[in-house]
Write an enzyme that holds these catalytic residues in place. Structure first.
Site, PDB file in Angstrom:
ATOM      1  N   ASP A  20      -4.896  -1.568 -11.860  1.00 40.98           N
ATOM      2  CA  ASP A  20      -4.294  -1.866 -10.549  1.00 40.98           C
ATOM      3  C   ASP A  20      -5.263  -2.493  -9.550  1.00 40.98           C
ATOM      4  OD1 ASP A  20      -2.011  -0.693 -11.587  1.00 40.98           O
ATOM      5  OD2 ASP A  20      -2.530   1.292 -10.811  1.00 40.98           O
ATOM      6  N   GLU A  21      -6.188  -3.277 -10.055  1.00 48.46           N
ATOM      7  CA  GLU A  21      -7.191  -3.882  -9.174  1.00 48.46           C
ATOM      8  C   GLU A  21      -6.649  -5.109  -8.455  1.00 48.46           C
ATOM      9  OE1 GLU A  21      -7.508  -3.445 -12.447  1.00 48.46           O
ATOM     10  OE2 GLU A  21      -9.245  -2.172 -12.886  1.00 48.46           O
ATOM     11  N   LYS A  25      -2.061 -10.739  -9.200  1.00 48.83           N
ATOM     12  CA  LYS A  25      -2.123 -11.669  -8.072  1.00 48.83           C
ATOM     13  C   LYS A  25      -3.092 -12.813  -8.374  1.00 48.83           C
ATOM     14  CE  LYS A  25      -3.936 -12.112  -3.428  1.00 48.83           C
ATOM     15  NZ  LYS A  25      -4.819 -11.575  -2.416  1.00 48.83           N
ATOM     16  N   HIS A  48       1.818  -5.489 -13.060  1.00 47.76           N
ATOM     17  CA  HIS A  48       1.064  -6.517 -12.341  1.00 47.76           C
ATOM     18  C   HIS A  48       1.944  -7.126 -11.258  1.00 47.76           C
ATOM     19  CE1 HIS A  48      -1.904  -7.111 -15.942  1.00 47.76           C
ATOM     20  NE2 HIS A  48      -1.838  -5.869 -15.511  1.00 47.76           N
ATOM     21  N   PRO A 314       1.669   8.329  -6.763  1.00 47.37           N
ATOM     22  CA  PRO A 314       0.619   8.041  -5.776  1.00 47.37           C
ATOM     23  C   PRO A 314      -0.711   7.851  -6.492  1.00 47.37           C
ATOM     24  CG  PRO A 314       1.513  10.269  -5.499  1.00 47.37           C
ATOM     25  CD  PRO A 314       2.247   9.651  -6.631  1.00 47.37           C
ATOM     26  N   ARG A 315      -1.470   6.839  -6.094  1.00 47.22           N
ATOM     27  CA  ARG A 315      -2.775   6.621  -6.724  1.00 47.22           C
ATOM     28  C   ARG A 315      -3.831   7.447  -5.996  1.00 47.22           C
ATOM     29  NH1 ARG A 315      -1.711   0.183  -6.489  1.00 47.22           N
ATOM     30  NH2 ARG A 315      -0.427  -0.021  -8.350  1.00 47.22           N
TER      31      ARG A 315
HETATM   32  P1  GDP Z   1      -2.781  -5.126 -11.257  1.00 51.30           P
HETATM   33  O1  GDP Z   1      -2.172  -4.123 -12.160  1.00 51.30           O
HETATM   34  O2  GDP Z   1      -4.254  -5.229 -11.420  1.00 51.30           O
HETATM   35  O3  GDP Z   1      -2.112  -6.470 -11.322  1.00 51.30           O
HETATM   36  O4  GDP Z   1      -2.548  -4.570  -9.763  1.00 51.30           O
HETATM   37  P2  GDP Z   1      -1.177  -3.935  -9.187  1.00 51.30           P
HETATM   38  O5  GDP Z   1      -0.225  -5.038  -8.943  1.00 51.30           O
HETATM   39  O6  GDP Z   1      -0.754  -2.779  -9.991  1.00 51.30           O
HETATM   40  O7  GDP Z   1      -1.704  -3.309  -7.834  1.00 51.30           O
HETATM   41  C1  GDP Z   1      -2.338  -4.084  -6.880  1.00 51.30           C
HETATM   42  C2  GDP Z   1      -1.552  -3.948  -5.564  1.00 51.30           C
HETATM   43  O8  GDP Z   1      -2.332  -4.457  -4.503  1.00 51.30           O
HETATM   44  C3  GDP Z   1      -0.270  -4.774  -5.548  1.00 51.30           C
HETATM   45  O9  GDP Z   1       0.669  -4.125  -4.745  1.00 51.30           O
HETATM   46  C4  GDP Z   1      -0.709  -6.085  -4.922  1.00 51.30           C
HETATM   47  O10 GDP Z   1       0.362  -6.773  -4.288  1.00 51.30           O
HETATM   48  C5  GDP Z   1      -1.703  -5.586  -3.919  1.00 51.30           C
HETATM   49  N1  GDP Z   1      -2.808  -6.491  -3.583  1.00 51.30           N
HETATM   50  C6  GDP Z   1      -3.552  -7.257  -4.406  1.00 51.30           C
HETATM   51  N2  GDP Z   1      -4.566  -7.823  -3.734  1.00 51.30           N
HETATM   52  C7  GDP Z   1      -4.474  -7.379  -2.460  1.00 51.30           C
HETATM   53  C8  GDP Z   1      -5.259  -7.576  -1.274  1.00 51.30           C
HETATM   54  O11 GDP Z   1      -6.263  -8.261  -1.266  1.00 51.30           O
HETATM   55  N3  GDP Z   1      -4.829  -6.912  -0.143  1.00 51.30           N
HETATM   56  C9  GDP Z   1      -3.725  -6.131  -0.112  1.00 51.30           C
HETATM   57  N4  GDP Z   1      -3.391  -5.519   1.010  1.00 51.30           N
HETATM   58  N5  GDP Z   1      -2.959  -5.938  -1.210  1.00 51.30           N
HETATM   59  C10 GDP Z   1      -3.346  -6.547  -2.356  1.00 51.30           C
HETATM   60  P1  IMO Z   2      -2.474  -2.247 -14.987  1.00 49.53           P
HETATM   61  O1  IMO Z   2      -2.502  -3.357 -16.004  1.00 49.53           O
HETATM   62  C1  IMO Z   2      -3.334   1.879 -13.878  1.00 49.53           C
HETATM   63  C2  IMO Z   2      -3.579   4.778 -17.132  1.00 49.53           C
HETATM   64  C3  IMO Z   2      -2.488   5.848 -17.045  1.00 49.53           C
HETATM   65  C4  IMO Z   2      -3.182   6.994 -17.748  1.00 49.53           C
HETATM   66  C5  IMO Z   2      -3.993   6.297 -18.837  1.00 49.53           C
HETATM   67  C6  IMO Z   2      -3.293   6.280 -20.189  1.00 49.53           C
HETATM   68  O2  IMO Z   2      -1.295  -2.267 -14.092  1.00 49.53           O
HETATM   69  O3  IMO Z   2      -3.775  -2.195 -14.254  1.00 49.53           O
HETATM   70  P2  IMO Z   2      -1.197   4.984 -21.190  1.00 49.53           P
HETATM   71  O4  IMO Z   2       0.234   4.960 -20.748  1.00 49.53           O
HETATM   72  O5  IMO Z   2      -1.831   3.638 -21.238  1.00 49.53           O
HETATM   73  O6  IMO Z   2      -1.416   5.741 -22.464  1.00 49.53           O
HETATM   74  O7  IMO Z   2      -1.955   5.843 -20.048  1.00 49.53           O
HETATM   75  O8  IMO Z   2      -4.182   4.975 -18.397  1.00 49.53           O
HETATM   76  N1  IMO Z   2      -3.081   3.385 -17.094  1.00 49.53           N
HETATM   77  C7  IMO Z   2      -3.094   2.621 -16.018  1.00 49.53           C
HETATM   78  N2  IMO Z   2      -3.443   2.891 -14.744  1.00 49.53           N
HETATM   79  N3  IMO Z   2      -2.948   0.629 -14.202  1.00 49.53           N
HETATM   80  C8  IMO Z   2      -2.614   0.329 -15.474  1.00 49.53           C
HETATM   81  O9  IMO Z   2      -2.315  -0.918 -15.871  1.00 49.53           O
HETATM   82  C9  IMO Z   2      -2.659   1.350 -16.449  1.00 49.53           C
HETATM   83  N4  IMO Z   2      -2.390   1.406 -17.764  1.00 49.53           N
HETATM   84  C10 IMO Z   2      -2.665   2.643 -18.150  1.00 49.53           C
HETATM   85  O10 IMO Z   2      -2.160   6.146 -15.718  1.00 49.53           O
HETATM   86  O11 IMO Z   2      -4.101   7.590 -16.860  1.00 49.53           O
HETATM   87 MG    MG Z   3      -0.981  -2.389 -12.062  1.00 44.21          MG
END
Ligand code: GDP
Ligand code: IMO
Ligand code: MG
Length: 452
Positions: A20-21, A25, A48, A314-315
């Site tokens: 979730d970094e 995006k 994503h 919640p993260r």
């Molecule tokens: P991913 O799994 O790495 O693609 O990330 P996620 O989509 O799960 O979570 C990232 C969250 O942060 C999403 O809700 C994005 O829309 C949001 N996001 C990404 N970059 C930024 C940023 O620079 N600022 C803010 N406020 N939100 C961001």
């Molecule tokens: P993206 O690509 C955040 C975490 C789960 C759990 C562990 C194992 O959106 O960044 P799994 O279902 O893979 O066996 O779960 O890994 N996890 C993630 N956490 N973002 C993800 O993907 C994740 N994919 C797995 O929460 O702790």
């Molecule tokens: Mg994600």
């Protein structure tokens, strides 16, 4: 030294933390410069997010290039695909007017996530001692990768499309799964072989036109100098070999996973973009040294809208973890850092950075292998002045306040890689680039129509 193959632009985008970094995006943002976007690991555990204007797309199995018509989106052999989930995603996008299936290719070598994988995922979590629960996404990822390694009970697209006796074999697998679930968890999960076979048959019929030898496709693309973006799922600290084991996912999440998971030579990747937030988050269980279980953590969660894209959980939030990030940078050969969510840290008087792990009195600068030891570790924190400016309107790197630039400098020093892209908001346009990535995007953006 092995010679690089393909376009010198070929790039891997990967997470440097616990997922979730903001990988989705950045993948979407860089699409104008690329012809292919390839997912190489994970499955529907990924979530994503791509925000375009006031529209928000949550992608799970579909690569984040899917909004761009000029991009061929590839699901590689290393991805575990839940066909029903994939179709659900394609249909949901169709309702928003996005024709996701048009340029989609799925590897015939990819393994299938089937209903018994999801049931086993849930039952094994429920049955585990609370302290041993991984907190999975319940998408069947671990059980499917386990079957892949076991081989005899695995099912790939190619197996089903070969047409020869796959349904009888799947029925036998279901019988075995029912027996295993009953022995281990006292219930057979309500599995019904006939409906599993029928549902899979229907799903494969709809997906069949997209299933192909993507290894040959990408081999040709590399030979022709086409530009490829490899999109990682999850994050380095969730990597099955290098993460905070056993609180990890079941695949190779970093750039080291690209060759095997995408089906390309290891020399095909020229750049590695390591994405991280300006603070740290984690969903699910497992050690998190820099975690803030206090008001500051709650504030980061609310300001950053830190709730899971896949599960809504919640993260957990904490300060930026330079120890964990540097570990990932070194392991994956990260060439550039993407530092997301700088806007979320606005209004803190001071911002913390975890620069060491105090493990039983010993200060470590790299994470130890033992999860219990890591769980006991305390963060060694350093603080920098915070910033009060709202960064969401900033459009050029040079316009960032001096306090923010100082923070970025310190991150670069600590993680030993240049910060080339920063995020100041969730929207595509809320991203600032510098150096080579700025010129790459500027030169290609004008040449490639942005199709969303
Ligand atoms: P991913 O799994 O790495 O693609 O990330 P996620 O989509 O799960 O979570 C990232 C969250 O942060 C999403 O809700 C994005 O829309 C949001 N996001 C990404 N970059 C930024 C940023 O620079 N600022 C803010 N406020 N939100 C961001
Ligand atoms: P993206 O690509 C955040 C975490 C789960 C759990 C562990 C194992 O959106 O960044 P799994 O279902 O893979 O066996 O779960 O890994 N996890 C993630 N956490 N973002 C993800 O993907 C994740 N994919 C797995 O929460 O702790
Ligand atoms: Mg994600």
């Amino acid at each position: 030294m092995a010679t690089r193959v393909g376009s010198e632009l070929n790039t891997c985008i990967m997470g440097l933390a616990w997922g979730d970094e903001g990988k989705g995006k950045i993948t979407d943002l860089l699409c104008p410069a690329f012809d292919f976007v390839v997912r190489y690991n994970g499955g529907a555990n990924a979530g994503h997010t791509v925000c375009v204007g006031d529209r928000r797309f949550a992608l799970h199995l579909l690569p984040s290039g899917i909004l761009h018509q000029h991009v061929t989106s590839v699901i590689g052999p290393g991805v575990v695909v839940d066909p029903t989930a994939l179709l659900g995603e394609i249909d949901a996008l169709a309702e928003s007017g996005i024709r996701a299936a048009e340029n989609l290719k799925i590897s015939d070598r990819a393994h299938l996530v089937l209903p018994y994988h999801k049931i086993e995922d849930t039952l094994s979590e429920t049955a585990a001692d609370p302290s041993g629960r991984i907190g999975t996404t319940a998408r069947g990822i671990g059980p499917c990768y386990a079957d892949k390694m076991r081989r005899t009970s695995a099912v790939r697209f190619a197996d089903v499309l070969s047409g020869d006796g796959w349904s009888d074999r799947l029925r036998r697998i279901v019988v075995g799964k029912k027996a295993m679930l009953t022995a281990m968890y006292g219930e057979d999960g309500g599995l019904d072989a006939d409906s599993i076979v029928a549902d899979l048959g229907r799903a494969i019929e709809r997906l069949a036109d997209h299933v192909t030898d993507t290894t040959a496709l990408l081999g040709d693309a590399i030979g022709a100098g086409r530009r490829i973006l490899f999109e990682g799922a999850n994050g380095m600290l969730l990597d099955v070999d290098h993460g905070t084991y056993p609180f990890v996912t079941s695949s190779s999440t970093g750039a080291h996973g690209v060759a095997a998971g995408a089906g390309v030579p290891r020399t095909a990747v020229s750049h590695v973009l390591g994405v991280t937030k300006a603070y740290a988050t984690r969903v699910g269980s497992g050690p998190f040294v820099a975690e803030l279980v206090d008001e500051t953590g709650d504030l980061i969660r609310e300001r950053g809208h830190e709730y899971g894209t896949t599960t809504g959980r919640p993260r957990r939030c904490g300060w930026f973890d330079a120890v964990a990030t540097r570990y990932g940078v070194r392991l994956a050969g990260v060439t550039d850092i993407v530092l997301a969510h700088l806007d979320t840290l606005s209004s803190f008087d001071r911002v913390g950075i975890c620069v060491g792990y105090d493990c039983d009195g010993e200060i470590l600068d790299t994470p130890p292998a033992d999860a219990a030891r890591l769980e006991r570790a305390k963060p060694v924190l350093e603080f920098m002045p915070g910033w009060s400016e709202d960064l969401r309107g900033v459009r050029r790197f040079e316009e960032l306040p001096a306090t923010v630039l100082a923070y970025i400098d310190r991150v670069e020093q600590l993680v030993e890689a240049p910060v080339s892209i920063v995020g100041v908001g969730p929207e595509r346009t809320e991203t600032l680039l510098r150096g080579r990535w700025r010129s790459i995007l500027e030169t290609t953006a004008s040449a490639t129509a942005n199709e969303s």
